[in-house]
Write a protein that holds these residues in place. Structure first.
Motif, PDB file in Angstrom:
ATOM      1  N   ASP A 558      76.645 -37.929  27.678  1.00 40.91           N
ATOM      2  CA  ASP A 558      75.340 -38.121  28.321  1.00 40.91           C
ATOM      3  C   ASP A 558      75.362 -37.567  29.745  1.00 40.91           C
ATOM      4  N   HIS A 597      82.444 -26.681  43.872  1.00 43.47           N
ATOM      5  CA  HIS A 597      83.163 -27.897  43.498  1.00 43.47           C
ATOM      6  C   HIS A 597      84.628 -27.583  43.197  1.00 43.47           C
ATOM      7  N   ASP A 844      74.048 -31.527  40.843  1.00 44.55           N
ATOM      8  CA  ASP A 844      74.831 -32.725  41.143  1.00 44.55           C
ATOM      9  C   ASP A 844      74.854 -33.008  42.641  1.00 44.55           C
TER      10      ASP A 844
HETATM   11  N1  ATP Z   1      85.986 -40.357  36.424  1.00 42.12           N
HETATM   12  C1  ATP Z   1      85.092 -40.221  37.366  1.00 42.12           C
HETATM   13  N2  ATP Z   1      84.970 -41.149  38.333  1.00 42.12           N
HETATM   14  C2  ATP Z   1      84.066 -41.022  39.309  1.00 42.12           C
HETATM   15  N3  ATP Z   1      83.212 -39.997  39.425  1.00 42.12           N
HETATM   16  C3  ATP Z   1      83.283 -39.033  38.493  1.00 42.12           C
HETATM   17  C4  ATP Z   1      84.211 -39.096  37.431  1.00 42.12           C
HETATM   18  N4  ATP Z   1      84.052 -37.998  36.650  1.00 42.12           N
HETATM   19  C5  ATP Z   1      83.067 -37.277  37.201  1.00 42.12           C
HETATM   20  N5  ATP Z   1      82.601 -37.886  38.301  1.00 42.12           N
HETATM   21  C6  ATP Z   1      81.509 -37.447  39.158  1.00 42.12           C
HETATM   22  O1  ATP Z   1      80.309 -37.672  38.431  1.00 42.12           O
HETATM   23  C7  ATP Z   1      79.345 -36.720  38.766  1.00 42.12           C
HETATM   24  C8  ATP Z   1      78.797 -36.105  37.514  1.00 42.12           C
HETATM   25  O2  ATP Z   1      79.777 -35.343  36.869  1.00 42.12           O
HETATM   26  P1  ATP Z   1      79.438 -33.996  36.109  1.00 42.12           P
HETATM   27  O3  ATP Z   1      78.578 -33.114  36.941  1.00 42.12           O
HETATM   28  O4  ATP Z   1      80.671 -33.447  35.563  1.00 42.12           O
HETATM   29  O5  ATP Z   1      78.573 -34.590  34.966  1.00 42.12           O
HETATM   30  P2  ATP Z   1      78.063 -33.869  33.687  1.00 42.12           P
HETATM   31  O6  ATP Z   1      78.525 -34.639  32.531  1.00 42.12           O
HETATM   32  O7  ATP Z   1      78.365 -32.432  33.740  1.00 42.12           O
HETATM   33  O8  ATP Z   1      76.514 -34.122  33.850  1.00 42.12           O
HETATM   34  P3  ATP Z   1      75.279 -33.164  33.563  1.00 42.12           P
HETATM   35  O9  ATP Z   1      75.102 -33.214  32.106  1.00 42.12           O
HETATM   36  O10 ATP Z   1      74.214 -33.819  34.296  1.00 42.12           O
HETATM   37  O11 ATP Z   1      75.625 -31.834  34.085  1.00 42.12           O
HETATM   38  C9  ATP Z   1      80.041 -35.721  39.658  1.00 42.12           C
HETATM   39  O12 ATP Z   1      79.668 -35.968  40.972  1.00 42.12           O
HETATM   40  C10 ATP Z   1      81.503 -35.984  39.449  1.00 42.12           C
HETATM   41  O13 ATP Z   1      82.251 -35.691  40.596  1.00 42.12           O
END
Ligand code: ATP
Length: 980
Positions: A558, A597, A844
């Motif tokens: 998600d 990033h 993000d």
């Molecule tokens: N294990 C974790 N603990 C804390 N923060 C995290 C963790 N994993 C990822 N994040 C943070 O959560 C945020 C969202 O991560 P990410 O952009 O990878 O999500 P995504 O699944 O790609 O979402 P989207 O589908 O919206 O692109 C980022 O700011 C990332 O640094």
């Protein structure tokens, strides 16, 4: 004048060759000598027809000869040709010519062949010494044909008293008796008859009960019947054949795969029929007539008598059975025709002749009460003829009657009729599926499945049949995928290991200790620790990366669950072993964000083993992109993040080993597949010292890169399973710790609504938060005055929120402007960002804490869920407000207040769009390979099919034990998914 179908059958029987020849000859003579030929033609035709007519005592044929004095010769020709199944006389002549030409060609070919020379080369071939052969191509189909044949013969011998329509349903191509040379003259009818009788008497009696036993010998029989041309369908006229061919029904299989859209319940309803009611009734044609009203207007009236049970319904008491009264009502089906051509008495007669007195028909449409009691009129209706014995008996048995959808302009009736004919050809041994699979998964055999779906005895049988056919769709898909995978690995041990993995994929992970040094370093550089789901995903992916088979994996989770870091770690693993990684995203904004990033994480590395990474998008300057492309080609750059530019022809990699595709649904299959064209050679690894962790064998020279696709779009697991195969799906189920639920509100965008929202914004900003304002359009539009536009509101928002700097972001801005706007918002330089839906994917900004979506009803639920995912990505409590333009659109938006679960919302979206859309283009467009499967409800069958495929391959890796399955697999279209 005449249009009797029995005459048509008669003409189509054994005599048509001769009659065709007479017509063809006369037609050409008549052309060269326009005058005086009419008499001769009539005489020639007449003598033939009278000859046959007296033999058959067929009155309809006599009528044909009653050509009135004024009738044109060409009209008569046309009529006879049409009755014989040609579209017109010209068509008949051409077919005759083609037939003669092919015969001449064959003779000349034979003349040219040097038989003695061939005999010398191939002594085993004995020219002119062939042993007697069966009249049929394969004896397995004999049983069915015989039954038809013997009935036909009996009918023929009995004379016209039998059912002539079914008596001669053999087309020329596969009529057993048409195998005789075309030069045979008309005397052949008697010879043919005696030959047929002789042939039948020679054949052993058919033991119908014994048929299933022949199934045991599955290897000797074959399923090629399904892939035979529809030419072999008994009774198909050349016109019908052409029509079916044009409609894409080239084979028996294609026809049988045209499934009924529904089944009609042939129990006529009880209770009185109301004016305006939509009825579906079966009945008998009482009369059919074409009436010419004036020179340009005519109509067809078919009266159908239907027997219904009318009950005396009192308002409170349910009537007892004894009150029921059997009653016949009359439906007057009226169709009007205008224009001189369509109101001619001839045309109207032809139309009315389609429905004969006594025909059983199925009528549906809206009724209008006529003046007389028990009479109803229908002007918009469908009438399906229930021709053929099978259907008539199904009527009597009250079987569900299949209603076929029309296709490519083909009428459902023709399709239904052709399908019935195709079913007659099917034999029980048509099924290539191993019997133990059928037993284990409780499936009917294919013969019963086709029978059950097209001619079910009851709904349960149809359902059971449907299950088998869906199973097949999934089974061959899974079998194909697994088979391909097994082909790619070399030894038997490896194959078994792979199959074992398919069954127990949870065992196949690589623990953190075994990760490459670079991957471990990146993990260490993270400001947080991975969630259990993330960790497991990385372990699974790394296991795959160490396989010599290209990975094809979907990483699903998600919004905001942290997929990006999982992909980064996978890339590091590959880079660490001396290969290259490419990370493709759909937008430049996202590419820049990911690049920044990753760079910030790599900057934390101590020492100088930082991999060289690059950013390549459409906005990268020509000079810079040339340098980057060069670096990729030489191997100086180990990882590149970018947009579509990565798959441009001019982008070459030296050793691409993994391609990550973020938001994969935004890319087409072709684009995803293009990564596969960027092959790598293992010999050109960038560095060899770390290569030990990679188990790719040196003998392998080329391998397509591993593909890791990522998606936040929640698709059901079953769908993913169907598309990507079981072993290639990884799901991230949990969110990073500390996340707080986003408070969601759906409000009406009126004055009061805006007042509330603005107040909430002020509070949020005062509290140190950041706000996204999302607009459906960039500029105001005259055509859509109700929509709020980002640029138009920029100044007024700035004014309203003085002291809080505002930024603007939309798709028409230059790339550097977009980056600037986003980084200002990220850094806190701006606190309010007015944006369009460009931010929907992947943006993000972890401390963004509020989002307001204007005209929210303009977006889909899933899209709004994605948008909402832009806030609540940090530990701060966040809010999201959806403003609806009208109160009526509020309920749909309220669904988002109740749930933050992407899966739930995707289903809700589906339901809100209405069941009509479930099978609409959008849905079926996704899965054109599955004509009848509905993944929402048939997921269980998919799982079973997957297990069955594994079982079959475990028993025989190369399907050598199942030759018929292998043939069947090759007949089915291979799927082209995710770069295959
Ligand atoms: N294990 C974790 N603990 C804390 N923060 C995290 C963790 N994993 C990822 N994040 C943070 O959560 C945020 C969202 O991560 P990410 O952009 O990878 O999500 P995504 O699944 O790609 O979402 P989207 O589908 O919206 O692109 C980022 O700011 C990332 O640094």
């Amino acid at each position: 004048m005449i249009a009797s179908s029995s005459l048509q059958s008669w003409l189509k029987c054994g005599s048509d060759n001769n009659l065709a020849r007479v017509i063809s000859l006369e037609f050409r003579r008549g052309r060269s000598k326009r005058f005086g030929s009419k008499m001769r033609f009539r005489n020639a035709l007449g003598s033939r027809l009278f000859q046959w007519c007296s033999r058959e005592n067929h009155t309809s044929v006599r009528k044909l000869l009653e050509v009135d004095g004024t009738s044109e010769r060409s009209k008569l020709l046309k009529k006879v040709s049409v009755l014989m199944g040609y579209s017109n006389a010209q068509d008949l002549v051409e077919q005759q010519r083609a037939r003669r030409e092919s015969a001449t060609e064959l003779i000349s070919v034979f003349k040219e062949i040097d038989f003695p020379e061939i005999s010398a080369k191939f002594p085993c071939i004995k020219i002119g010494d062939a042993s007697p052969i069966d009249l049929y191509e394969d004896s397995t189909n004999m049983t069915c044909k015989e039954t038809v044949l013997s009935e036909n013969l009996t009918n023929f011998i009995r004379g016209s008293g039998g059912n002539l329509k079914t008596a001669y349903e053999f087309p020329n191509e596969c009529h057993p008796l048409r195998q005789t040379p075309t030069t045979a003259d008309d005397a052949s009818i008697t010879e043919e008859t005696s030959l047929m009788a002789h042939h039948i008497s020679q054949e052993p009696a058919v033991d119908k009960e014994a048929r299933p036993e022949s199934l045991a010998d599955a290897k000797t029989s074959d399923n090629s019947m399904l892939d035979k041309s529809i030419k072999c369908l008994p009774g198909t006229t050349s016109r019908q054949y052409r029509q079916l061919e044009d409609g894409g029904f080239h084979t028996v299989r294609k026809l049988l795969q045209h499934f009924p859209r529904t089944y009609a319940d042939l129990q006529n309803p009880q209770g009185p029929i109301e004016d305006g009611q939509y009825i579906m009734l079966f009945g008998t044609v009482i009369s059919s007539r074409g009436i010419k009203v004036k020179s340009t207007l005519g109509f067809l009236e078919v009266v159908v008598g239907c027997s219904i049970v009318e009950t005396e319904l009192s308002s409170s008491v349910k009537s007892s059975h004894s009150d029921a009264e059997q009653k016949t009502i009359h439906l007057h089906l009226k169709k009007f025709f205008s224009g001189t051509r369509f109101s001619s008495q001839y045309f109207l007669n032809c139309m009315s002749a389609k429905h004969k007195e006594g025909d059983l028909v199925y009528v549906s449409g809206k009724v209008k009460k006529a003046l007389a009691n028990g009479h109803y009129e229908l002007k918009e209706y469908t009438i399906d003829g229930l021709e053929g014995e099978g259907e008539q008996s199904s009527m009597l048995d009250r079987r569900p009657h299949p209603i076929y959808p029309s296709k490519a302009g083909l009428k459902p009736n023709l399709l239904g009729l052709s399908i019935s004919r195709a079913l007659k050809l099917l034999t029980p041994d048509v099924d290539p599926m191993p019997p133990d699979v059928l037993v284990e998964f409780n499936l009917p055999n294919l013969f019963d499945a086709y029978m059950g779906i097209h001619k079910p005895k009851d709904r349960n049988e149809a359902d059971f049949a449907r299950r088998r056919l869906i199973f097949d769709d999934f089974f061959y898909l899974q079998l194909g995928r697994l088979f391909q995978m097994l082909e790619a690995v070399g030894t038997r041990v490896e194959k078994e290991e792979l199959l074992y993995k398919c069954k127990n994929h949870e065992l196949n992970t690589v623990g953190v200790d075994d990760w490459s040094p670079l991957t471990k370093k990146l993990l260490k550089a993270l400001p947080y620790s991975l969630t259990p789901s993330q960790l497991n995903a990385v372990k699974e992916i790394i296991w795959d990366l160490r396989r010599p088979v290209p990975m094809n994996r979907l990483l699903q989770g998600d919004v905001g669950c942290g997929k990006t870091i999982v992909a980064f770690l996978a890339c590091m693993e590959v880079v660490s072993s001396g290969f290259q990684a490419a990370f493709m995203v759909p937008t430049e904004v996202l590419a820049v964000q990911h690049y920044e990033h990753l760079t910030s994480l790599l900057n934390k590395f101590d020492g100088d083993d930082k991999p060289n990474i690059a950013l390549l998008t459409g906005s990268t300057s020509t000079r810079e992109s040339r340098i980057i492309r060069n670096g990729l080609k030489t191997g100086d750059i180990a990882m590149v993040i970018g947009t579509h530019s990565l798959i441009a022809d001019k982008t070459d990699f030296s050793a691409l080993r993994i391609s990550v595709i973020d938001e994969q649904q935004r890319f087409g299959v072709v684009q995803r597949g293009r990564f596969n064209s960027k092959l790598y050679t293992s010999s050109s690894k960038l560095s060899d010292e770390n290569a030990s962790s990679d188990e790719a064998s040196d003998s392998e020279t080329f391998m397509a890169p591993h593909v890791l696709a990522m998606s936040a779009t929640p698709i059901p697991r079953t769908l993913a399973l169907a598309l990507y195969g079981d072993m290639s799906l990884t799901q991230i189920m949990d969110l990073p710790p500390g996340r707080q639920p986003i408070e969601t509100l759906a409000l009406e965008g009126n004055d009061a609504g805006f007042k509330t929202v603005f107040q909430m914004m002020r509070d949020e900003l005062k509290d140190g938060g950041k706000v996204y304002l999302v607009y459906p359009i960039i500029d105001e539009s005259e055509h859509l005055p109700q929509l709020r536009a980002a640029t138009a509101e920029f100044d007024s928002i700035k004014e309203k929120f003085e002291g809080y700097p505002c930024g603007l972001l939309h798709g028409r801005m230059r790339s550097d402007e977009k980056d600037e706007a986003l980084s200002s918002f990220r850094s806190g330089e701006t606190r309010i960002l007015l944006s369009t839906q460009v931010i929907e994917i992947g943006v993000d900004v972890p401390d963004a804490s509020m989002m307001v979506v204007m005209n929210a009803e303009r977006f889909g639920i899933a899209q709004l869920h994605q948008l909402r995912g832009r806030v609540g990505r940090g530990e701060r409590k966040s809010r999201c407000i959806f403003l609806a333009s009208t109160p009526s659109t509020l309920p749909r938006l309220k669904v988002l207040e109740k749930s933050a679960d992407g899966f739930y919302l995707a289903n809700a979206d589906l339901l809100l769009r209405g069941p009509g859309n479930l099978l609409g283009k959008k849905q079926s467009g996704h899965l054109p390979e599955f004509p009848i499967a509905r993944l929402e409800i048939d997921g269980g069958i998919l799982q079973e099919a997957h297990h069955a495929a594994l079982k079959v391959l475990a028993a025989s890796n190369d399907l050598a034990l199942y030759p018929r399955l292998k043939v069947e697999l090759s007949m089915r279209q291979p799927l082209c998914i995710l770069g295959d």
